[in-house]
Design a protein around this motif. Structure first.
Motif, PDB file in Angstrom:
ATOM      1  N   SER A 109      -8.692  -7.111   3.411  1.00  0.00           N
ATOM      2  CA  SER A 109      -9.081  -6.841   4.885  1.00  0.00           C
ATOM      3  C   SER A 109      -7.534  -6.632   5.676  1.00  0.00           C
ATOM      4  N   TYR A 110      -6.577  -7.052   4.945  1.00  0.00           N
ATOM      5  CA  TYR A 110      -5.206  -6.995   5.239  1.00  0.00           C
ATOM      6  C   TYR A 110      -4.362  -6.437   4.367  1.00  0.00           C
ATOM      7  N   VAL A 111      -3.009  -6.196   4.680  1.00  0.00           N
ATOM      8  CA  VAL A 111      -1.904  -5.928   3.743  1.00  0.00           C
ATOM      9  C   VAL A 111      -0.771  -6.197   4.360  1.00  0.00           C
ATOM     10  N   ILE A 112      -0.009  -6.709   3.600  1.00  0.00           N
ATOM     11  CA  ILE A 112       1.633  -7.130   4.127  1.00  0.00           C
ATOM     12  C   ILE A 112       2.355  -5.850   3.869  1.00  0.00           C
ATOM     13  N   ILE A 113       3.259  -5.503   4.706  1.00  0.00           N
ATOM     14  CA  ILE A 113       4.073  -4.404   4.535  1.00  0.00           C
ATOM     15  C   ILE A 113       5.455  -4.755   4.893  1.00  0.00           C
ATOM     16  N   GLY A 114       6.331  -4.252   4.228  1.00  0.00           N
ATOM     17  CA  GLY A 114       7.877  -4.312   4.648  1.00  0.00           C
ATOM     18  C   GLY A 114       8.535  -5.802   4.355  1.00  0.00           C
ATOM     19  N   HIS A 115       7.870  -6.569   3.299  1.00  0.00           N
ATOM     20  CA  HIS A 115       8.694  -7.796   3.098  1.00  0.00           C
ATOM     21  C   HIS A 115       9.953  -7.860   2.608  1.00  0.00           C
ATOM     22  N   SER A 116      10.786  -8.597   2.839  1.00  0.00           N
ATOM     23  CA  SER A 116      12.242  -8.303   2.784  1.00  0.00           C
ATOM     24  C   SER A 116      12.313  -8.225   1.198  1.00  0.00           C
ATOM     25  N   GLU A 117      11.654  -9.013   0.402  1.00  0.00           N
ATOM     26  CA  GLU A 117      11.929  -8.659  -1.008  1.00  0.00           C
ATOM     27  C   GLU A 117      11.691  -7.206  -1.534  1.00  0.00           C
ATOM     28  N   ARG A 118      10.682  -6.697  -0.872  1.00  0.00           N
ATOM     29  CA  ARG A 118      10.487  -5.124  -1.062  1.00  0.00           C
ATOM     30  C   ARG A 118      11.688  -4.361  -0.615  1.00  0.00           C
ATOM     31  N   ARG A 119      12.180  -4.678   0.607  1.00  0.00           N
ATOM     32  CA  ARG A 119      13.433  -4.065   1.094  1.00  0.00           C
ATOM     33  C   ARG A 119      14.569  -4.128   0.336  1.00  0.00           C
ATOM     34  N   GLN A 120      14.791  -5.562  -0.250  1.00  0.00           N
ATOM     35  CA  GLN A 120      15.889  -5.792  -1.030  1.00  0.00           C
ATOM     36  C   GLN A 120      15.983  -5.309  -2.449  1.00  0.00           C
ATOM     37  N   TYR A 121      14.772  -5.439  -3.066  1.00  0.00           N
ATOM     38  CA  TYR A 121      14.669  -5.150  -4.357  1.00  0.00           C
ATOM     39  C   TYR A 121      14.173  -3.818  -4.902  1.00  0.00           C
ATOM     40  N   PHE A 122      13.170  -3.149  -3.995  1.00  0.00           N
ATOM     41  CA  PHE A 122      12.395  -2.185  -4.363  1.00  0.00           C
ATOM     42  C   PHE A 122      12.838  -0.823  -3.346  1.00  0.00           C
ATOM     43  N   GLY A 123      13.845  -0.856  -2.569  1.00  0.00           N
ATOM     44  CA  GLY A 123      14.278   0.148  -1.899  1.00  0.00           C
ATOM     45  C   GLY A 123      13.322   0.575  -0.682  1.00  0.00           C
ATOM     46  N   GLU A 124      12.612  -0.337  -0.074  1.00  0.00           N
ATOM     47  CA  GLU A 124      11.773  -0.151   1.196  1.00  0.00           C
ATOM     48  C   GLU A 124      12.788   0.117   2.279  1.00  0.00           C
ATOM     49  N   THR A 125      12.660   1.057   2.993  1.00  0.00           N
ATOM     50  CA  THR A 125      12.991   1.565   4.214  1.00  0.00           C
ATOM     51  C   THR A 125      12.126   1.071   5.752  1.00  0.00           C
ATOM     52  N   ASP A 126      12.987   1.469   6.672  1.00  0.00           N
ATOM     53  CA  ASP A 126      12.082   1.468   7.870  1.00  0.00           C
ATOM     54  C   ASP A 126      11.179   2.552   7.798  1.00  0.00           C
TER      55      ASP A 126
ATOM     56  N   ASN B  52       7.028   2.506   7.996  1.00  0.00           N
ATOM     57  CA  ASN B  52       6.094   3.036   9.010  1.00  0.00           C
ATOM     58  C   ASN B  52       5.299   3.844   8.257  1.00  0.00           C
ATOM     59  N   GLN B  53       5.585   4.571   7.057  1.00  0.00           N
ATOM     60  CA  GLN B  53       4.631   5.534   6.544  1.00  0.00           C
ATOM     61  C   GLN B  53       3.344   4.577   5.851  1.00  0.00           C
ATOM     62  N   ARG B  54       3.792   3.305   5.132  1.00  0.00           N
ATOM     63  CA  ARG B  54       2.773   2.475   4.800  1.00  0.00           C
ATOM     64  C   ARG B  54       1.816   1.948   5.892  1.00  0.00           C
ATOM     65  N   VAL B  55       2.408   1.692   6.920  1.00  0.00           N
ATOM     66  CA  VAL B  55       1.720   1.119   8.187  1.00  0.00           C
ATOM     67  C   VAL B  55       0.651   2.097   8.581  1.00  0.00           C
ATOM     68  N   GLN B  56       0.960   3.397   8.537  1.00  0.00           N
ATOM     69  CA  GLN B  56       0.269   4.489   9.041  1.00  0.00           C
ATOM     70  C   GLN B  56      -0.934   4.648   7.918  1.00  0.00           C
ATOM     71  N   ALA B  57      -0.505   4.587   6.807  1.00  0.00           N
ATOM     72  CA  ALA B  57      -1.780   4.599   5.729  1.00  0.00           C
ATOM     73  C   ALA B  57      -2.708   3.428   5.942  1.00  0.00           C
ATOM     74  N   ALA B  58      -2.099   2.210   6.079  1.00  0.00           N
ATOM     75  CA  ALA B  58      -2.950   1.162   5.702  1.00  0.00           C
ATOM     76  C   ALA B  58      -3.973   1.300   7.216  1.00  0.00           C
TER      77      ALA B  58
ATOM     78  N   ILE C 295       0.876  -0.878   0.048  1.00  0.00           N
ATOM     79  CA  ILE C 295       0.146   0.025  -0.169  1.00  0.00           C
ATOM     80  C   ILE C 295       0.792   1.274  -0.073  1.00  0.00           C
ATOM     81  N   HIS C 296       0.533   2.442  -0.681  1.00  0.00           N
ATOM     82  CA  HIS C 296       1.257   3.556  -0.761  1.00  0.00           C
ATOM     83  C   HIS C 296       0.788   4.505   0.292  1.00  0.00           C
ATOM     84  N   TRP C 297       1.444   5.196   0.827  1.00  0.00           N
ATOM     85  CA  TRP C 297       0.959   6.242   1.965  1.00  0.00           C
ATOM     86  C   TRP C 297       0.228   7.382   1.436  1.00  0.00           C
ATOM     87  N   ALA C 298       0.441   7.842   0.309  1.00  0.00           N
ATOM     88  CA  ALA C 298      -0.196   8.857  -0.436  1.00  0.00           C
ATOM     89  C   ALA C 298      -1.616   8.597  -0.710  1.00  0.00           C
ATOM     90  N   GLU C 299      -2.608   9.468  -0.687  1.00  0.00           N
ATOM     91  CA  GLU C 299      -3.795   9.181  -1.075  1.00  0.00           C
ATOM     92  C   GLU C 299      -4.098   8.971  -2.535  1.00  0.00           C
TER      93      GLU C 299
END
Ligand code: PEP
Length: 259
Positions: free
Chosen positions: A95-112, A116-122, A72-76
């Protein structure tokens, strides 16, 4: 407090809409009730790719299977090519969303921070969240596993209230175990789960620590699930490869029913 187990399938970039609907039918066929379980069994979730979600929700009708998304993205809305918003996921009915999977962190530049921004949006969109954390093999070998995990969990939860924790699930997924067939031992997994629960107690309270579900992920399959799920602090699994195989996924659900 008894925590209801959660068995979650992460389909990653697998399954077209037609193949996903068929997989749901095949999973349902593994249970006498025509469903994936019973009200008093584990909660079951599948997280297909975005374009497969609608077909899977349709195929899961009349069954208590939950359907989630993988990001999920944090922007509207706006100029964020390739991303998806909370409104879009709400419209689909996940009803759910997975956030911060290691494949997102490793290949798509996801950071802590973006986690956090995605968690807040979800949470702002009334979605339940599975936050993934995990150490690399180098970090485990260097003896810094708990420090890495505690850092990832704390940063992901910055600004999240005790009340909001009711909608948060943590998934401990050692990177070296994901998709490798090299599962963590029951003891290795339980040790980290215990450390995460101790951290939640420090960050929030004993009640929050006691109520929060912590999943294990990383080569969980029909053979090793029962042993992992029997550990006191392992409240379910986040499952990649085995969630694409109806018999294997059903066996894991049945193991959770007994655990
Ligand atoms: C995952 O993708 O979260 C995962 C745990 O994958 P696998 O079960 O295939 O290791």
């Amino acid at each position: 407090m008894a925590r209801r187990k959660l068995i979650a399938g992460n389909w990653k970039m697998n399954m077209t809409a037609a193949a996903g609907a068929k997989l749901i039918q095949d999973i349902r066929a593994q249970f006498e009730c025509g469903c994936k379980g019973c009200a008093n069994g584990p909660e079951v979730l599948v997280c297909p790719p975005f374009t497969t979600i609608a077909a899977v929700i349709e195929a899961a009708k009349g069954c208590c299977l939950n359907v989630g998304a993988q990001n999920i993205h944090w922007a509207e809305k706006g100029a964020f090519t390739g991303e998806i918003s909370g409104d879009m996921l709400n419209e689909l009915g996940v009803s759910y969303v997975i956030i911060g999977h290691s494949e997102r962190r490793q290949y798509f530049g996801e950071t802590d921070q973006t986690v956090n921004q995605r968690v807040q949006a979800a949470l702002a969109h009334n979605l339940k969240v599975i936050i993934c954390v995990g150490e690399s093999l180098e970090q485990r070998t260097a003896g810094v596993t708990n420090a890495i995990i505690e850092g990832q969990v704390s940063k992901a939860l910055e600004g999240i209230t005790a009340e909001q924790m009711a909608n948060i699930v943590i998934a401990y997924e050692p990177i070296w175990a994901i998709g490798t067939g090299q599962v963590a031992t029951e003891e290795q997994a339980e040790d980290v789960h215990k450390a995460i629960r101790a951290l939640l107690k420090k960050l929030y309270s004993a009640a929050v620590a006691d109520a929060t579900r912590i999943l294990y992920g990383g080569s969980m399959n029909e053979k090793n699930a029962a042993g992992l799920l029997a550990q006191p602090d392992i409240d379910g699994g986040l499952i990649g490869g085995a969630s694409l195989k109806p018999e294997a996924f059903a066996t894991i659900i049945k193991a959770a029913l007994k655990a």
